[in-house]
Design a protein around this motif. Structure first.
Motif, PDB file in Angstrom:
ATOM      1  N   VAL A  66       3.493   6.067  -0.418  1.00  0.00           N
ATOM      2  CA  VAL A  66       3.578   6.906  -1.609  1.00  0.00           C
ATOM      3  C   VAL A  66       5.029   6.989  -2.061  1.00  0.00           C
ATOM      4  CG1 VAL A  66       1.540   8.278  -1.013  1.00  0.00           C
ATOM      5  CG2 VAL A  66       3.791   9.072  -0.318  1.00  0.00           C
ATOM      6  N   ALA A  67       5.204   7.001  -3.355  1.00  0.00           N
ATOM      7  CA  ALA A  67       6.510   7.217  -3.978  1.00  0.00           C
ATOM      8  C   ALA A  67       6.215   7.899  -5.312  1.00  0.00           C
ATOM      9  CB  ALA A  67       7.255   5.915  -4.183  1.00  0.00           C
ATOM     10  N   GLY A  68       6.578   9.162  -5.404  1.00  0.00           N
ATOM     11  CA  GLY A  68       6.220   9.921  -6.590  1.00  0.00           C
ATOM     12  C   GLY A  68       4.709  10.009  -6.720  1.00  0.00           C
ATOM     13  N   ALA A  69       4.196   9.684  -7.908  1.00  0.00           N
ATOM     14  CA  ALA A  69       2.751   9.742  -8.136  1.00  0.00           C
ATOM     15  C   ALA A  69       2.040   8.462  -7.701  1.00  0.00           C
ATOM     16  CB  ALA A  69       2.481  10.008  -9.616  1.00  0.00           C
ATOM     17  N   SER A  70       2.801   7.442  -7.320  1.00  0.00           N
ATOM     18  CA  SER A  70       2.234   6.147  -6.953  1.00  0.00           C
ATOM     19  C   SER A  70       1.739   6.132  -5.508  1.00  0.00           C
ATOM     20  CB  SER A  70       3.311   5.068  -7.134  1.00  0.00           C
ATOM     21  OG  SER A  70       2.894   3.850  -6.572  1.00  0.00           O
ATOM     22  N   THR A  71       0.546   5.589  -5.317  1.00  0.00           N
ATOM     23  CA  THR A  71      -0.010   5.387  -3.978  1.00  0.00           C
ATOM     24  C   THR A  71      -0.430   3.936  -3.853  1.00  0.00           C
ATOM     25  OG1 THR A  71      -0.841   7.662  -3.850  1.00  0.00           O
ATOM     26  CG2 THR A  71      -1.831   6.052  -2.350  1.00  0.00           C
ATOM     27  N   ARG A  72       0.054   3.287  -2.810  1.00  0.00           N
ATOM     28  CA  ARG A  72      -0.307   1.896  -2.520  1.00  0.00           C
ATOM     29  C   ARG A  72      -0.952   1.840  -1.149  1.00  0.00           C
ATOM     30  NH1 ARG A  72       5.275  -1.078  -3.771  1.00  0.00           N
ATOM     31  NH2 ARG A  72       4.030  -2.974  -3.575  1.00  0.00           N
ATOM     32  N   VAL A  73      -1.979   0.998  -1.022  1.00  0.00           N
ATOM     33  CA  VAL A  73      -2.802   0.994   0.187  1.00  0.00           C
ATOM     34  C   VAL A  73      -3.018  -0.432   0.679  1.00  0.00           C
ATOM     35  CG1 VAL A  73      -5.115   1.519   1.081  1.00  0.00           C
ATOM     36  CG2 VAL A  73      -3.995   3.112  -0.492  1.00  0.00           C
ATOM     37  N   LEU A  74      -2.986  -0.588   2.007  1.00  0.00           N
ATOM     38  CA  LEU A  74      -3.367  -1.841   2.649  1.00  0.00           C
ATOM     39  C   LEU A  74      -4.276  -1.503   3.823  1.00  0.00           C
ATOM     40  CD1 LEU A  74      -3.209  -4.903   3.119  1.00  0.00           C
ATOM     41  CD2 LEU A  74      -1.174  -4.475   4.516  1.00  0.00           C
ATOM     42  N   LEU A  75      -5.471  -2.066   3.811  1.00  0.00           N
ATOM     43  CA  LEU A  75      -6.453  -1.916   4.875  1.00  0.00           C
ATOM     44  C   LEU A  75      -6.552  -3.256   5.585  1.00  0.00           C
ATOM     45  CD1 LEU A  75      -8.775  -0.301   6.250  1.00  0.00           C
ATOM     46  CD2 LEU A  75     -10.259  -1.118   4.400  1.00  0.00           C
ATOM     47  N   SER A  76      -6.375  -3.264   6.894  1.00  0.00           N
ATOM     48  CA  SER A  76      -6.316  -4.533   7.622  1.00  0.00           C
ATOM     49  C   SER A  76      -7.661  -5.247   7.702  1.00  0.00           C
ATOM     50  CB  SER A  76      -5.775  -4.316   9.038  1.00  0.00           C
ATOM     51  OG  SER A  76      -6.686  -3.553   9.810  1.00  0.00           O
ATOM     52  N   ASP A  77      -8.756  -4.516   7.604  1.00  0.00           N
ATOM     53  CA  ASP A  77     -10.088  -5.116   7.735  1.00  0.00           C
ATOM     54  C   ASP A  77     -11.078  -4.361   6.864  1.00  0.00           C
ATOM     55  OD1 ASP A  77     -12.563  -6.111   8.472  1.00  0.00           O
ATOM     56  OD2 ASP A  77     -12.466  -5.386  10.528  1.00  0.00           O
ATOM     57  N   VAL A  78     -11.503  -4.997   5.790  1.00  0.00           N
ATOM     58  CA  VAL A  78     -12.394  -4.346   4.831  1.00  0.00           C
ATOM     59  C   VAL A  78     -13.732  -3.964   5.464  1.00  0.00           C
ATOM     60  CG1 VAL A  78     -13.409  -6.447   3.867  1.00  0.00           C
ATOM     61  CG2 VAL A  78     -13.148  -4.434   2.419  1.00  0.00           C
ATOM     62  N   THR A  79     -14.170  -4.692   6.481  1.00  0.00           N
ATOM     63  CA  THR A  79     -15.461  -4.378   7.102  1.00  0.00           C
ATOM     64  C   THR A  79     -15.420  -3.075   7.896  1.00  0.00           C
ATOM     65  OG1 THR A  79     -15.054  -5.670   9.122  1.00  0.00           O
ATOM     66  CG2 THR A  79     -16.069  -6.834   7.253  1.00  0.00           C
ATOM     67  N   ALA A  80     -14.247  -2.533   8.161  1.00  0.00           N
ATOM     68  CA  ALA A  80     -14.135  -1.245   8.853  1.00  0.00           C
ATOM     69  C   ALA A  80     -14.771  -0.127   8.032  1.00  0.00           C
ATOM     70  CB  ALA A  80     -12.674  -0.932   9.158  1.00  0.00           C
ATOM     71  N   ALA A  81     -14.924  -0.339   6.737  1.00  0.00           N
ATOM     72  CA  ALA A  81     -15.529   0.672   5.868  1.00  0.00           C
ATOM     73  C   ALA A  81     -16.987   0.935   6.222  1.00  0.00           C
ATOM     74  CB  ALA A  81     -15.409   0.256   4.404  1.00  0.00           C
ATOM     75  N   ASP A  82     -17.623   0.015   6.943  1.00  0.00           N
ATOM     76  CA  ASP A  82     -19.000   0.232   7.382  1.00  0.00           C
ATOM     77  C   ASP A  82     -19.100   1.340   8.426  1.00  0.00           C
ATOM     78  OD1 ASP A  82     -20.037  -1.765   5.762  1.00  0.00           O
ATOM     79  OD2 ASP A  82     -19.913  -3.303   7.320  1.00  0.00           O
ATOM     80  N   GLU A  83     -18.018   1.553   9.170  1.00  0.00           N
ATOM     81  CA  GLU A  83     -18.064   2.463  10.305  1.00  0.00           C
ATOM     82  C   GLU A  83     -17.145   3.665  10.189  1.00  0.00           C
ATOM     83  OE1 GLU A  83     -17.954   1.701  14.965  1.00  0.00           O
ATOM     84  OE2 GLU A  83     -17.999  -0.129  13.771  1.00  0.00           O
ATOM     85  N   TRP A  84     -16.103   3.564   9.394  1.00  0.00           N
ATOM     86  CA  TRP A  84     -15.049   4.578   9.369  1.00  0.00           C
ATOM     87  C   TRP A  84     -14.882   5.164   7.974  1.00  0.00           C
ATOM     88  CZ3 TRP A  84     -13.077   5.790  14.034  1.00  0.00           C
ATOM     89  CH2 TRP A  84     -13.250   4.863  15.055  1.00  0.00           C
ATOM     90  N   GLU A  85     -14.927   6.474   7.885  1.00  0.00           N
ATOM     91  CA  GLU A  85     -14.800   7.164   6.597  1.00  0.00           C
ATOM     92  C   GLU A  85     -13.437   6.897   5.958  1.00  0.00           C
ATOM     93  OE1 GLU A  85     -15.947   8.988   3.323  1.00  0.00           O
ATOM     94  OE2 GLU A  85     -17.275   8.679   5.027  1.00  0.00           O
TER      95      GLU A  85
END
Length: 161
Positions: A66-85
């Motif tokens: 985060v920097a000011g109002a900006s938020t940038r995101v990197l998720l190492s494994d998109v399939t983790a979304a099946d198991e983790w909120e």
């Protein structure tokens, strides 16, 4: 989907103020979703914002900057979304479709979110392609390249006694 907030390996905030890095732990309360994590990171005074580093159950990691109002995101494994909120929240934040069972384990988000700090997209991509590394090892490499490797290793217990 199973909610397993108890699977947090570590959650840290790193920020640089007047050229000096500081690393602090984040509480589990901050790990509900990207919005709450981003708001928690905004309270840190960093020169270029703050970076959140979260590893879950030796399964995946998340970097939020985060920097000011900006938020940038990197998720190492998109399939983790099946198991983790938290991973699901990252996928939603990035505007990506929910992963399917047959999807490959690939990163999602901004590979260059730390490019101005020395960890460029190409380097991040190469690191994420190394399936032999655990999330803490990958994030240790990221922290080293950005400039707070020893602080990171001390905080997560990777420093040998």
């Amino acid at each position: 989907m199973v909610e397993r907030i108890d699977g947090v390996d570590f959650a840290l905030a790193a920020y640089r103020e007047e050229g000096v890095w500081t690393v602090q732990e984040l509480t589990h309360d901050h790990l509900v979703d990207i919005e709450r994590l981003s708001n928690a990171l905004r309270r840190f005074p960093g020169d270029g914002g703050a970076v959140g580093l979260v590893a879950m159950d030796e399964d995946f990691f998340l970097i939020v900057r985060v920097a000011g109002a900006s938020t940038r995101v990197l998720l190492s494994d998109v399939t983790a979304a099946d198991e983790w909120e938290l991973a699901r929240s990252a996928v939603e934040f990035l505007g990506l479709p929910e992963p399917e069972e047959e999807d490959d384990q690939v990163p999602a988000g901004d590979l260059d979110l730390l490019g101005d700090m020395g960890m460029h997209a190409m380097d991040m991509g190469v690191l994420l392609d190394d399936f032999d590394l655990y999330p803490d090892e990958m994030l240790s490499d990221v922290a080293r390249r950005v400039g707070f490797g020893k602080l990171f290793d001390d905080a997560v217990g990777l420093t040998s006694a």
